[in-house]
Design an enzyme around this catalytic site. Structure first.
Site, mmCIF file in Angstrom:
data_model
loop_
_atom_site.group_PDB
_atom_site.id
_atom_site.type_symbol
_atom_site.label_atom_id
_atom_site.label_comp_id
_atom_site.label_asym_id
_atom_site.label_seq_id
_atom_site.Cartn_x
_atom_site.Cartn_y
_atom_site.Cartn_z
ATOM 1 N N TYR A 246 0.826 -1.216 0.000
ATOM 2 C CA TYR A 246 0.000 0.000 0.000
ATOM 3 C C TYR A 246 0.854 1.258 0.000
ATOM 4 C CZ TYR A 246 -3.934 -2.994 1.547
ATOM 5 O OH TYR A 246 -4.908 -3.956 1.644
ATOM 6 N N LYS B 256 -0.963 -8.086 -2.403
ATOM 7 C CA LYS B 256 -2.342 -7.647 -2.173
ATOM 8 C C LYS B 256 -2.352 -6.146 -2.422
ATOM 9 C CE LYS B 256 -5.695 -7.597 1.724
ATOM 10 N NZ LYS B 256 -5.705 -6.317 2.434
#
Lengths: 262, 262, 262, 262, 262
Positions: free
Chosen positions: C146, C177
């Site tokens: 992220y 992810k």
């Protein structure tokens, strides 16, 4: 989380920790009104009361006084703490290792986490090491879960206390010691958020017998497992009397009125 | 806390540490008035006086001079220290390990903690490691407990000294070396707060014989166990004479007048 | 990168992680609409659905609840995390070791990296240690990649997500992810940049069934291997129904319309 | 302090270290006037002069050039250093371990301490580890003791140099390398403050033969044990001639005039 | 410095490293013009060209792609790196250990040092550990020596590049990878300052065939040992052709014109 009902930290699944780390955290000022309370022996004596499951002290107090009470008192070693002289961002020095706590005779350990503080990251990493070391010795871990820091003005709001007890669950504490959120409903939320982690109330500063016991009763009614109490016991002239009352409420389910009649 | 009455750090339960770490902490300026005081041998000689239980020096001094005195003098290794050249926040470098102190012949160790300083947390964590290592070798630990830093203007206020001695107890020091709080009552409070930890006075800067001895007498009357003295011994032309006086007060309970008559 | 098709983290090469670390990362507020979602058991129950390959939780949740589900659910231990109370620069405390994750029964581990944050360097070094430890035990590593921090206003821009998935490849994650970049084309770019590292979508906040499933379908069509989903499952009244739909899309290649007909 | 008269670092109790770490500390600019001085071999050749007790270089230079000179030259490995490109607070990276220095063939080690700098604490702690490791291998330790930092405007004042040499004693160096305080008296004070620690002069930037040799003579007359010299040797067209002169002054007690007649 | 002529990092004493760590350092943007360059396999294929001595990649790329090429390509593991998303002071995360690099099959390691950056000290200390670990396994060490930071405006000035190559020598790198200082004379100075450390040029951003090859030729003529090239190879449609040209210049001493005729 490990099962703690077999641990000396509990009696019939409930918990009454007598906390006496105030000499480090607050300093001598806490002993002003009852000067003999400065003597750790007095609190160790109080801890022999059957209502008390464990005494929570810092390393030095444990080393010097616990040997005389090891047959009658269970020791929870508080592993971090900071003096009130310190003016920095909320933080707490790890002043005792799990291994040494064990050598001194502790059966469980305690750790303060200031969620939301600028040092949260570092404290959570210190907690990791302590929690995993404690697991290796099957020692229950109690988290003093006290959100504090930037943007946390009122740290007893229900939502903050609920987060505090959830942090204890998520990070692997067996017991979450949180401040009283001001209502039974607030405590119920904290208990719900803690899942299988046991929630106990932090006794806080000294209040009247009734006010204090009512908060304890609300905690028990809300599904809490008890409390960690310091000043509300040893700042009283007669610690034994309030412990009698606490015993009735925590272990016997008595009402506050009944407990006060003791 | 471990029993120290069997340790060479004490004589009949009392303590007189001759401290000589000023070359690091203050620098050559402390040796100006009595130039021969710059020579560590002179202070080691003074430490052979029966009044002195141990000499406290830094690693380098111990390595270079202690071998000639190891039969006659007991060594307390001071494990941290900082030069006076440093302008930063109060802090102290750990410049000797417990293990090495032991190799050089130390029977006990000393550590400065600046409670309230911005580095308190870090210093308390360094102390944890040192204290636990010292325990593993049964070496008594003396804490130079000196609150210092933000918001601590007058660091010899009774309340500050009382907190200082309590910190020593809570964190696990066997002896708390604190500044003189200015009165016997202040010292009594410090002794009370220290519980089983032994409290000794820090000698401080050089004063007249009488002024100095009166503070020592007040410490003993207040329940203190003695003192750690540096400049008030080796900044005198005749260190032996003041040590004679100290011996009378500390071990024989003499009055200041009697002690001065020596 | 290690082959993960033999790992329980995958089913026919695809991945559906049920993530439930929100109690730490977001706090109790995420459980408001569906109060029973605060109970980890409910999500563990959901994780027994055949569509779910693994459940991702923090250490404490795993310790307390996984033992009851270890036969039916595969455990991915999330190794770092931070509370939402924290106001500092993006960072994440490593609150569980690889070794301990393994003891609790995890078959894989997860780690958040905030690329571009002021703590990127430190987080990448923590990741090194975790990744290499995981390799030693043949445990797949999932990176919550992220980008966040200075100069990263819109962190779901295609170019940012593409960099996020590349970071996972370069640093040695087996699964990246990443957030949904808003289009199938964006996801294709992310998949291309990740090379042999498997890319899955982060489920994000709760959306309508159709909107959510369409993004999942786009991910699969773009070459993604599945998703890690939390709120879009357990914030629904009926987690099972959406899992049924996800099963059809991820493992059976069904269209969104078909999946919704379930 | 350990006896160093048996060590190759000394000849008849005196010391002449040929220092060549300037490529790191100052960069190529120091080699401008005598371009061939950039080649480490030239300085290693100079170090075979009988006046030189040891050569002091950084790890990389030692690895690459010492093998060809290990029969004829003694190696002092300088363990820390910083490039001149760096604009931060005075500090010095530890770029070689004691263990590796030993593997490369060093018989002694050197360490820069910037007393008074903001990094003094950290540097003193690095020195602790290095000094104790060196002790374990009986390797003498030379401290480049250079007070520097806030509030230290003129770092060759006698009082500063005296403090510098005292720091070396207190912290456990065997040899203190200090700057020339400008007079024989200043050097005498430095020697007195260093006690059993040997004091040598830092050669500094290049001066005329006479000016340089007069400072060396003053050092010897003041009780110093010699010098560590770099630029005053290898920035000369003929390093051997000045080494001949130094040999006469340091080991034979010659006057500057006699030494210059060589 | 260790002899590297026997190492697969060299061919006839010269070096051509094909660098492909741009996905971490620069991100996907470097792959825009030649989209297939995002696939590491393409660069590994290019690395099978006989002109290439080693491929330099980050850990994750090595893990995922090197196993298919380990018979035909030599692996240099780049041990640190940082994403371009990061806005902080120049620094580089150590994202792979020497031990793990070796497990993955690397025969040598690479490390970026930003001399002059605020993190120079810390990076030099990380380099110490890596260099000494690499020595223990006889793995050559290549330093990406890139002065950067405060006060370094033009980091390809001859004097800066000369310092960069000297740092590599002083700190113990076997190969210094430096930027092209703009002229053969500048490169000669860099080579002279590096002593026995081998100097290679950093390829930099893509240029025309002629401009690029002329800088390579100047490097070889200046005594350099070759180059580490990335974008100038894999950002070309036909990597093989430019490698053919490089082979002629580096190993056969061909002129740029001859090399271009390939």
């Amino acid at each position: 989380m490990i099962p703690i009902t077999e641990s000396p930290l509990t009696r019939d699944g409930n918990v009454l920790i007598l906390a006496y780390d105030h000499g480090l955290e607050h300093g001598p000022t806490d002993f002003t009104d009852v000067p003999e309370s400065a003597d750790p022996s007095r609190t160790f004596e109080a801890a022999t009361h059957p209502a008390v499951t464990s005494i929570a002290v810092q390393k030095g107090i444990a080393e010097a006084y616990y040997p005389s009470y090891s047959d009658d008192v269970d020791l929870l070693m508080k592993l971090n703490g900071t003096s009130n002289l310190w003016m920095g961002e909320p933080d707490s020095a790890v002043n005792c290792s799990v291994e040494y706590a064990r050598e001194v005779g502790a059966s469980s350990v305690g750790f303060t986490l200031y969620g939301g503080a600028n040092h949260e990251i570092e404290m959570a990493e210190e907690f990791r090491e302590i929690q995993e070391n404690a697991r290796a010795h099957d020692m229950p871990v109690v988290m003093w879960s006290y959100p504090r820091g930037q943007g946390l003005k009122n740290d007893t709001k229900s939502s903050v206390i609920a987060y505090a007890s959830r942090l204890a669950l998520e990070l692997g504490a067996d017991v979450a010691k949180v401040k009283y959120p001001g209502s039974k409903e607030g405590m119920e939320q904290a208990v719900r958020m803690a899942g299988k982690t046991n929630v106990i109330m932090s006794g806080g500063s000294k209040r009247s017998d009734r006010a204090f016991l009512e908060s304890v009763k609300a905690v028990m009614d809300a599904g809490g497992k008890g409390l960690a109490v310091g000043r509300n016991v040893w700042q009283r002239e007669n610690p034994e009397r309030i412990l009698d009352s606490l015993e009735r409420i925590i272990y016997e389910g008595a009402s506050v009125d009944t407990a006060l009649e003791t």
